[in-house]
Design a protein around this motif. Structure first.
Motif, PDB file in Angstrom:
ATOM      1  N   SER A  16       9.620 -34.001   3.939  1.00 28.91           N
ATOM      2  CA  SER A  16      10.178 -35.353   3.776  1.00 28.91           C
ATOM      3  C   SER A  16      11.070 -35.703   4.958  1.00 28.91           C
ATOM      4  O   SER A  16      10.985 -36.802   5.519  1.00 28.91           O
ATOM      5  CB  SER A  16      10.996 -35.452   2.482  1.00 28.91           C
ATOM      6  OG  SER A  16      10.187 -35.203   1.358  1.00 28.91           O
ATOM      7  N   LYS A  47       4.680 -27.815   5.215  1.00 31.89           N
ATOM      8  CA  LYS A  47       4.145 -26.842   4.243  1.00 31.89           C
ATOM      9  C   LYS A  47       3.628 -25.511   4.839  1.00 31.89           C
ATOM     10  O   LYS A  47       4.277 -24.493   4.701  1.00 31.89           O
ATOM     11  CB  LYS A  47       3.077 -27.498   3.391  1.00 31.89           C
ATOM     12  CG  LYS A  47       3.687 -28.577   2.481  1.00 31.89           C
ATOM     13  CD  LYS A  47       2.772 -28.972   1.373  1.00 31.89           C
ATOM     14  CE  LYS A  47       3.495 -29.779   0.320  1.00 31.89           C
ATOM     15  NZ  LYS A  47       3.482 -31.233   0.531  1.00 31.89           N
ATOM     16  N   ASP A  65       0.821 -37.693   9.197  1.00 30.61           N
ATOM     17  CA  ASP A  65       1.572 -36.799   8.316  1.00 30.61           C
ATOM     18  C   ASP A  65       0.622 -35.655   7.966  1.00 30.61           C
ATOM     19  O   ASP A  65      -0.185 -35.760   7.052  1.00 30.61           O
ATOM     20  CB  ASP A  65       2.020 -37.575   7.067  1.00 30.61           C
ATOM     21  CG  ASP A  65       2.717 -36.684   6.047  1.00 30.61           C
ATOM     22  OD1 ASP A  65       2.744 -35.449   6.251  1.00 30.61           O
ATOM     23  OD2 ASP A  65       3.228 -37.228   5.051  1.00 30.61           O
TER      24      ASP A  65
HETATM   25  C1  PLP Z   1       4.572 -32.269   0.446  1.00 28.10           C
HETATM   26  C2  PLP Z   1       4.382 -33.421   1.349  1.00 28.10           C
HETATM   27  C3  PLP Z   1       5.489 -34.082   1.942  1.00 28.10           C
HETATM   28  C4  PLP Z   1       6.908 -33.727   1.598  1.00 28.10           C
HETATM   29  O1  PLP Z   1       7.256 -32.448   2.007  1.00 28.10           O
HETATM   30  P1  PLP Z   1       8.547 -31.743   1.334  1.00 28.10           P
HETATM   31  O2  PLP Z   1       8.690 -30.473   2.108  1.00 28.10           O
HETATM   32  O3  PLP Z   1       8.219 -31.529  -0.103  1.00 28.10           O
HETATM   33  O4  PLP Z   1       9.697 -32.656   1.525  1.00 28.10           O
HETATM   34  C5  PLP Z   1       5.227 -35.095   2.833  1.00 28.10           C
HETATM   35  N1  PLP Z   1       3.975 -35.465   3.137  1.00 28.10           N
HETATM   36  C6  PLP Z   1       2.900 -34.869   2.600  1.00 28.10           C
HETATM   37  C7  PLP Z   1       1.531 -35.292   3.011  1.00 28.10           C
HETATM   38  C8  PLP Z   1       3.070 -33.840   1.669  1.00 28.10           C
HETATM   39  O5  PLP Z   1       2.001 -33.267   1.105  1.00 28.10           O
END
Ligand code: PLP
Length: 421
Positions: free
Chosen positions: A105, A269, A240
């Motif tokens: 995020s 992730k 993203d």
């Molecule tokens: C999980 C996710 C986020 C957010 O990541 P966090 O580490 O949970 O804040 C943002 N964008 C995508 C595409 C995600 O799958």
């Protein structure tokens, strides 16, 4: 006494006691009574090497003996420097600068601030809104909630509190769609850009795979077309790749399917193999160089306390080394073949009256049910078969660790199918 831990996305009235995890090895985690569960989701898609990977654990221990943390403000260290170089090496050509932060995020917040400030510095301060896609999910912080799907997303109750951005329809052409099917999706995108480009700083997308918004998959041609539209309308393209990065779609990055370089790309992730929270926002030279200047406004005003944390950077370096040395893309291709055979090519599943669609891409597969109610009870059903599934809405999916064996992959898909049988 009930635990004071407040769980994510939990409905307090109906939530069950959370099973307690005491360890794990490979694709399984282990509960306190010894029950081992094959994790079909690799812990929200991040534990790509599975649990207790010896090299990742050793890397953290070694780094802990040397340096656990130091601020990146005015200082640097080897793990941050080396990881930045490695990320520049493996990401699409042109991405040359790396801004670290602590979660996906925040990595997206950084991307959006960067895009707005970029246009400000280029004398286009009117370009201060985002263009996002329906079905998008970009995180749970305020800035990110504002660019998540405003209708089906889980944040609609906050709409009065959030800034307003623009949205284009989610792409509908599948991965292998013919060019003219993709043209319709691109025409919809063009329409919003034609109307609002003067106030749009960036187009945000989860390339190829809109993950938390329902595992919606689309064509690489859509990414190519989006790139061209962004150039035409002087809009930055932000990928993203928090979920898609590090192999999830079958290539190292989703961008690689289309050979497109976004202006800004966000990774999280899989970045550390899930072992520590961290994120990286990469930018091209063009974006970065706009920040070279003498006014106070040229400084990028962002700096999370834990950005570039040495433990996180060190384990991310190890994760990438294992990924490359052990040819994970081949492992992902093997998992993909199982997912294809077991799910996509199963006529009984695809023709099932409660199944709306079945989709597979890389090491990702989803069975979309007609209704969320069709999946009620599936988690307990899977657990009784030794598998940890955690569906959301009407989507029963798997995003396994890449070290999952073919037999284990089959036991996940067979559990998913057995629910509908
Ligand atoms: C999980 C996710 C986020 C957010 O990541 P966090 O580490 O949970 O804040 C943002 N964008 C995508 C595409 C995600 O799958």
């Amino acid at each position: 006494m009930a635990s004071p831990v407040w769980h994510p996305y939990a409905h307090l009235l109906t939530q069950q006691d959370a099973p307690k995890v005491v360890g794990g090895k490979g694709p399984r985690f282990v509960l306190e009574d010894g029950e081992a569960l094959l994790d079909a989701t690799c812990s929200w898609w991040c534990m790509i090497h599975g649990y207790a990977h010896p090299r990742l654990v050793a890397a953290i221990k070694e780094q802990a003996d040397t340096l656990c943390h130091v601020m990146l403000g005015g200082l640097t260290h080897d793990p941050a420097d080396r990881l930045a170089r490695e990320l520049v090496r493996v990401t699409p050509p042109g991405l040359e600068h790396v801004f670290f932060s602590d979660s996906g995020s925040v990595g997206m917040e950084v991307a959006m601030k960067m895009a707005v400030q970029y246009h400000h510095l280029c004398d286009k301060p009117g370009k201060h809104r985002m263009l996002s896609l329906m079905k998008a999910y970009h995180g749970d912080t305020s800035g990110c909630m504002a660019v998540c799907d405003p209708e089906e997303g889980m944040h609609s109750l906050f709409s009065g509190y959030l800034p307003r951005h623009h949205f284009a329809p989610a792409p509908t052409a599948p991965y292998d769609a013919a060019p003219d099917a993709v043209e319709q999706d691109l025409a919809a995108l063009r329409k919003v850009l034609e109307q609002h480009h003067h106030e749009i700083a960036a187009l945000l997308m989860e390339p190829l795979l809109q993950a938390a918004g329902g595992l919606n998959m689309t064509s690489p041609l859509y990414l190519k077309g989006a790139r061209e539209l962004c150039d035409e309308f002087d809009v930055l393209l932000v990928f993203d790749e928090v979920a898609t990065g590090f192999g999830r779609t079958g290539k190292l990055f989703a961008a690689d399917h289309a050979e497109v370089t976004p202006d800004i790309m966000v990774l999280s992730k899989g970045l550390t193999g899930g072992y520590l929270g961290h994120a990286a926002t990469l930018a091209t030279g063009r974006v970065h160089d706009a920040f070279i200047g003498s006014t106070p406004q040229h400084a990028f005003m962002h700096g999370p306390t834990f950005m570039g944390n040495p433990l996180a950077c060190r384990v991310a370096l190890e994760s990438l080394a294992v990924f490359e040395e052990e040819n994970y893309l081949e492992k992902i291709a093997r998992l993909n073949r199982v997912l294809y055979e077991e799910l996509l090519e199963d006529p009984a599943l695809r023709g099932h009256p409660r199944v709306r669609d079945v989709r597979v891409l890389g090491a990702t597969a989803v069975i979309e049910a007609n209704d969320a109610a069709d999946l009620k009870g599936v988690a307990a059903f899977a657990r009784a078969r030794g598998v940890w599934l955690r569906p959301f809405g009407r989507w029963l999916y798997t995003m396994p660790a890449y070290i999952t064996s073919r037999e284990e992959m089959r036991s996940i898909t067979q559990t998913m199918k057995a629910w509908f049988a």
